[in-house]
Write an enzyme that holds these catalytic residues in place. Structure first.
Site, mmCIF file in Angstrom:
data_model
loop_
_atom_site.group_PDB
_atom_site.id
_atom_site.type_symbol
_atom_site.label_atom_id
_atom_site.label_comp_id
_atom_site.label_asym_id
_atom_site.label_seq_id
_atom_site.Cartn_x
_atom_site.Cartn_y
_atom_site.Cartn_z
ATOM 1 N N GLY A 1 -15.631 -30.090 43.556
ATOM 2 C CA GLY A 1 -15.896 -29.020 42.596
ATOM 3 C C GLY A 1 -15.389 -27.692 43.119
ATOM 4 C CG LEU B 1 -19.093 -18.710 40.393
ATOM 5 C CD1 LEU B 1 -20.273 -17.907 39.896
ATOM 6 C CD2 LEU B 1 -18.074 -17.791 41.040
ATOM 7 N N GLY C 1 -18.614 -24.369 44.622
ATOM 8 C CA GLY C 1 -17.651 -25.185 45.367
ATOM 9 C C GLY C 1 -16.562 -24.353 46.019
ATOM 10 C CB SER D 1 -23.431 -11.735 26.174
ATOM 11 O OG SER D 1 -24.311 -11.143 27.095
ATOM 12 N NE ARG E 1 -30.458 -16.479 28.980
ATOM 13 C CZ ARG E 1 -29.459 -16.639 29.838
ATOM 14 N NH1 ARG E 1 -29.323 -17.779 30.495
ATOM 15 N NH2 ARG E 1 -28.584 -15.668 30.035
ATOM 16 C CG HIS F 1 -26.497 -21.428 28.387
ATOM 17 N ND1 HIS F 1 -25.148 -21.189 28.344
ATOM 18 C CD2 HIS F 1 -27.025 -20.504 29.223
ATOM 19 C CE1 HIS F 1 -24.886 -20.156 29.135
ATOM 20 N NE2 HIS F 1 -25.988 -19.744 29.689
ATOM 21 C CD GLU G 1 -25.365 -25.811 35.193
ATOM 22 O OE1 GLU G 1 -24.270 -25.209 35.215
ATOM 23 O OE2 GLU G 1 -25.879 -26.242 34.146
#
Lengths: 227, 669, 247
Positions: free
Chosen positions: B43, B46, B48, B287, B340, B433, B457
């Protein structure tokens, strides 16, 4: 010194050569035009012939004319090399061609340049070569004690033929289009791009690309119709 | 069921000192030994890219893999809003502790205290690192870094680069990675997809990849394996994830003994562009920052909503008194800025009540008319136009201000929907998301498989049951730049005597053979349905039964449906082309096959968790006014799921201990 | 809406490509790629090989889409990637010609998919700031003028899709390279190794077989992120400066 060679061989170096030689030729066009406008005087070609003599015999101008020939050749040869290598870098073309993203002239500088080069060969063969080879009649004037080549006669003779006038018009259209892109492009290649000044350069370039070829084109047309 | 003991390996000592002390006392690998150690990173997002670059800088031999053509395409690139850091540049009372506390609370008390505190500590270094790399963060006129605020918190700690923060951070990491590739310390394998993990003597020692251009299977061996392969939101088919985002690397690890932790914790983002038809391939996020100025509403009367759905009326035709600004009504304290999960559920409730405003019935309005008027008036005042300004002029001025703030988002909305959001209210609906769940890892980010690490993640560790805005980028980079470069040493310092791992050992050969068989099996089904059609159906089941609201009956039904779908898949899927060529359909098939297994585990997890917390809302467990009811007594644990060799799905638990924060009910009323 | 698609098919890098015509039924709400999804589903139902095209994020930022639509990379809409292009901009009954990006430095892999790893090589040759993790001073220790940061950002928005190369009649990568040089060179952090970076990146760009810029500005017109050719002028002068004044 190897850095100079590798610089001149780099893509930006090559383009720099095109830009500088192009700008030199732009200056030459102005000088050439000013001299040639003497063809429009109605003095039977006296001032023009004297001017032509001066241009071909003054040692300083003679020397710089070699520079001119060299820059013309450099501009042409480099241009051809760049065009070929760019064609190779592109590979194949798209099935659908569009002018939506750029002007026709900007994409066909090599074609326009080749037309101009062909025109130049005809143009120089007709006048420059004949003069250098001593094939022209001579003219004598009162205020000088030597004879000068009567280039004016030759010009009038050439421009009395319609096909030559047409060739000149085509040549000037090609030149106009070439300059239309080339003028401001040369500044961009030199790295001169600024929000304030670039629009001015572009405006100047467009004006130049119309006025100068137009002024050149007036000469054969004027002579064809008046002489 | 294997006997797995989940040790979090959290170091001793006071919370704020754990990481510093641990870092100062952990085992190191000497430079001459680093040169002899190989590390595989899968990966290049960000997490990896930052991990691979940093490990390369440290001197390890890094082999980094991406299924994309370039590391720069990883989906981190799409993050819009920003990245949090406890810099307290705004002098508004922020601190490492506050960021830690907000993250724990926002996650509804289902994450590990020590990990989250370390994340908050690393956050400040991330900003420094990124600035030094040339990330063009937003700045004030004085030349210093600017911040903005984000949902769910009371300080302004979000750093941003217009609406493209993820892109700029990823490019920073990609550049750092490229620099290491140029030095030769990192070897980059693009268009290589990991199809299996290889274990030797119980330790993760390599991977099997498929070259996506030639189809060739290859065996790569190393002293350890780091997975930074992102989230699994695409199990829902429709999500804001990229089309290629998948769970396969992580899932293959699960099939080799790693555990999937809290898989049902899914974040549904409230402000996405609604689905417009059956052909829809993905959803686009708008956003969260839009909720700073937009007001969310639906018509009060069902007949008005119906008229809008049928195109007989527009949002602007509804009179003010006939509108239900339901977030402002239900949550007066936070209004449109509730977290959220709360905002998403409220939108679902409004649509379930029949007041949805898109033809599908699934959309609510996000209205900027009030903001345009407010900004317009303020602008007119500051221009000295006096009180006699026409409404049209006020609108014009206001629209300009809104354009400056959200221009690119409005433009994107118009591109996709063809509607002008300045004139008509936007239509939005929640969409999948982010997935808080992921591979179970300890404090060192090591999974229960020795030598196998998971970052970003792909792991479960920091966000609990709900992630706060602008925290995903922070976690990915913290793990990659500032955590794994240290913690990997805890494992590798014991491996300095291990010679180069051979890629032709029986374990590697067997793994390669198994992958080959798996691919052949898929290609030989030669059924009648496309991979895509199975994926769509899976997504529908997931959304229906394991989406914004779940209940036992639905989950039980969903599990059966997925099992049946899986069976059907292996009987009737059709994959054109061959294994030894560039074949995107085959790529999709292996990914969907893994999603079909993961989906079931997610539903099992959701069924097991008999409480409502964060993004997980069980309809049986709610308060009288419909809010989530957490059950701390029985469920303050990480549910880590094993898929064993007999295909049994087993639950393992890691009890969560909270020594520094008090467990409270989240209230935004 | 009914459409006729003329699509470039090519089995692999070695084989010869050709156009094949398909009919597809779409709706105006679909994105261009969703319309291609419909075609591919149709082809799979007929047990034929679907058209290979690259795509990923489908929100205009990953830079994966790489097709030329009616002669224009990313199609007719300005500042829009193919994935963000919607069918409402096409007419019922229209014929749409779809080709891969074409340039020697972007060899075709299959159908509409091309190899753009030459871009990665350019970045590897110097498109970074040499700072190891952990070496950074405090973020606010280097104030940067707001407008300058904005300019650097504008250049940094490049998504590496290669539409600039595809649009250029010379297959030149000057816009891509200059955007990276500008992004890093405009910032004080990147200034230190600026000369070295410029020289190395231009040399690598030439080595990869990209053509030379002739200032047609087609790149700027087709760039989905509207990156300006001002950056190319900056690269020109930076390169000359780097060669003429560098050691």
């Amino acid at each position: 010194m190897s850095w100079i060679i590798s610089f001149l061989k780099s893509s930006i170096g090559r383009k720099l050569v095109m830009s500088l030689t192009g700008l030199f030729l732009v200056i030459f066009l102005v000088v050439h035009l000013i001299g040639n406008l003497q063809l429009l005087y109605s003095d039977g070609g006296e001032s023009f012939n004297k001017y032509a003599y001066f241009m071909t015999n003054n040692p300083l101008i003679k020397a710089s004319s070699f520079g001119l020939y060299f820059f013309i050749l450099l501009h042409a040869i480099q241009g051809i090399i760049i065009a070929l290598s760019n064609r190779h870098a592109k590979g194949s073309k798209y099935a659908v061609s569009t002018n939506a993203n750029s002007t026709w002239a900007s994409k066909n500088m090599a074609l326009l340049g080749t037309l101009i080069l062909a025109f130049l060969c005809i143009h120089m063969g007709d006048f420059w070569f004949r003069m250098k080879a001593g094939l022209l009649d001579m003219a004598a004037y009162d205020d000088i004690d030597y004879e000068v080549a009567n280039l004016y006669d030759r010009v009038v003779y050439s421009f009395s033929q319609l096909w030559i006038v047409i060739i000149y018009l085509i040549g000037m259209v090609a030149l106009a289009l070439h300059l239309n892109h080339g003028f401001s492009s040369a500044f961009q290649t030199l790295g001169l791009n600024h929000k304030k000044y670039t629009p001015i350069i572009e405006g100047l370039g467009k004006t130049f690309s119309i006025l100068v070829p137009l002024a050149f084109a007036i000469i054969p047309v004027f002579i064809y119709f008046t002489k | 069921m294997s006997n797995i003991k989940l040790e979090s390996n959290v170091p001793e000592g006071p919370l704020a000192e754990k990481w510093t002390k641990y870092r100062g006392s952990m085992n190191l690998v000497a430079p001459n030994n680093k040169r002899r150690i190989d590390v595989i990173v899968v990966g290049t997002g960000l997490a990896g890219a930052s991990a691979a670059a940093t490990l390369g800088e440290l001197g390890y031999n890094v082999h980094v893999f991406t299924f994309h053509d370039s590391p720069r395409r990883a989906h981190s690139i799409a993050a819009q809003g920003g990245i949090n850091a406890a810099k307290n540049y705004q002098n508004d009372g922020d601190s490492v502790y506050r960021l830690f506390y907000d993250t724990i609370k926002g996650g509804d008390y289902r994450s590990r205290e020590a990990n989250v505190h370390r994340l908050a500590e690393a956050s400040t270094d991330i900003i420094d690192q990124c600035v030094a790399q040339g990330v063009p963060f937003a700045r004030e006129y004085g030349g210093l870094l600017a911040n903005r605020s984000f949902g769910g918190v009371q300080v302004s700690r979000t750093f941003y680069a217009r609406g493209q923060t993820g892109q700029q951070l990823l490019i920073g990491a990609y550049q750092a990675l490229s620099r290491q590739v140029a030095t030769g310390k990192v070897k980059l394998y693009n268009r290589h997809e990991m199809l299996d993990l290889v274990k030797v003597d119980g330790k993760a020692r390599g991977i099997i990849t498929r070259n996506l251009l030639t189809g060739k299977l290859e065996r790569f061996a190393a002293h350890c394996v780091v997975l930074a392969t992102g989230g699994y939101g695409n199990v829902f088919y429709l999500s804001t994830n990229a089309m290629g985002s998948n769970v396969s690397a992580g899932w293959r690890a699960v099939r080799k003994g790693a555990l999937m932790a809290n898989p049902c914790f899914t974040q549904i983002h409230p402000t996405c562009i609604p689905v417009s038809g059956e052909y829809q391939s993905k959803l686009t996020l708008m956003s969260e920052s839009l909720r700073n100025d937009g007001r969310v509403w639906v018509p009060k009367k069902a007949e008005d909503a119906a008229a809008i759905r049928e195109g007989r009326m527009k949002g602007n035709d509804i009179a003010e008194e006939d509108r239900d600004y339901y977030l402002e009504r239900r949550y007066p304290a936070f209004g449109n800025l509730v977290p959220r999960d709360v905002a998403s559920r409220a939108a679902k409730t409004a649509c379930d009540e029949g007041n949805g405003v898109a033809p599908t019935g699934l959309a609510v309005f996000l209205d900027f008319a009030a903001a345009i008027e407010r900004y317009g008036k303020a602008e007119a005042y500051s221009l000295g136009l006096g009180d006699n300004v026409s409404d049209a002029k006020i609108r014009e001025l206001g629209e300009k201000v809104v354009e400056q703030k959200y221009g690119n988002l409005f433009e994107m909305y118009e591109k996709i929907t063809g509607e002008n959001p300045y004139k008509n209210p936007m239509k939005i609906f929640p969409a999948v998301h982010y997935t808080m769940g992921g591979l179970w890892v300890d404090y060192n980010l090591e999974t229960n498989v020795s030598g196998l690490f998971a970052l970003g993640e792909a792991n479960f560790s920091d966000h609990g049951a709900n992630r706060l805005g602008a925290s995903a980028l922070m976690q990915g980079l913290a793990d990659g730049y500032f955590v794994i470069p240290y913690t990997i040493g805890q494992f590798l310092s014991k491996e300095i005597r291990t010679p180069k791992i051979k890629n032709d050992s029986p374990e590697f050969m067997a793994a390669e053979k198994a992958v080959q068989e798996r691919l052949d099996k898929l290609l030989n089904i030669k059924g009648n349905q496309s991979v895509e059609s199975f994926h769509r159906r899976l997504g529908k089941y997931m959304w229906e039964y394991c989406g914004m609201a779940r209940n036992a009956e639905g989950l039980n039904k969903g599990i059966k449906l997925i099992q049946a779908l899986r069976e059907e898949f292996y009987k009737d899927v059709f994959i054109p082309g061959a294994a030894d060529e560039y074949n995107p359909e085959l790529e999709k098939a292996t990914r969907v096959a893994d999603f079909l297994e993961l989906g079931e585990v997610m539903m099992r997890d959701a069924l097991n968790r008999e409480e409502s917390c964060g993004g997980h809302f069980r309809e049986e467990y709610k308060t009288e006014d419909g809010e989530a009811r957490r059950n701390d007594e029985d469920f303050t644990y990480v549910a880590a799921w094993e898929w064993d060799e007999e295909n049994n799905i087993n639950l393992h638990k890691e009890q969560l201990e909270f020594n520094n924060v008090e467990l409270k009910t989240r209230s935004y009323k | 809406m009914n459409l006729q698609l003329k699509i470039w098919r090519q089995k692999n890098a070695e084989s010869k490509g050709y156009f094949e015509t398909y009919k597809v039924e779409a709706t105006e709400h679909m994105s261009f790629l969703e319309m291609l999804d419909v075609l591919n589903e149709q082809l799979i139902q007929e047990k034929k090989e679907p058209v290979v095209f690259e795509h990923d994020c489908r929100e205009g930022i990953c830079g994966a889409c790489s097709m030329v639509i009616n002669g224009q990379p990313h199609g007719p809409m300005a500042a829009t990637t193919t994935c963000q292009l919607h069918m409402r901009h096409f007419k019922n009954g229209q014929t749409i010609t779809i080709e891969p990006f074409r340039a020697k430095a972007f060899p075709i892999l299959k159908d509409l998919s091309v190899d753009r790893s030459s871009f990665d090589s350019i970045i590897q040759s110097g498109g970074y700031i040499s700072v190891n993790t952990g070496q950074a001073p405090d973020g606010n220790s280097i104030p940067i003028e707001k407008d300058l940061a904005g300019k650097a950002f504008d250049a940094a928005t490049c998504i590496g899709c290669g539409a600039c190369v595809a649009a250029c009649p010379n297959g030149s990568a000057m816009l891509f390279t200059s955007a990276k040089v500008s992004h890093l060179g405009l910032l004080p952090q990147g200034e230190v190794e600026h000369k070295r970076r410029v020289k190395n990146m231009v040399e690598q760009m030439d080595k990869e077989g990209f053509g030379m810029c002739s200032n047609t500005k087609a790149c700027e017109a087709e760039c989905p992120k509207e990156i300006s050719v001002e950056n190319i002028a900056r690269l020109n002068r930076n390169y000359m400066n780097s060669i003429l004044t560098g050691e």
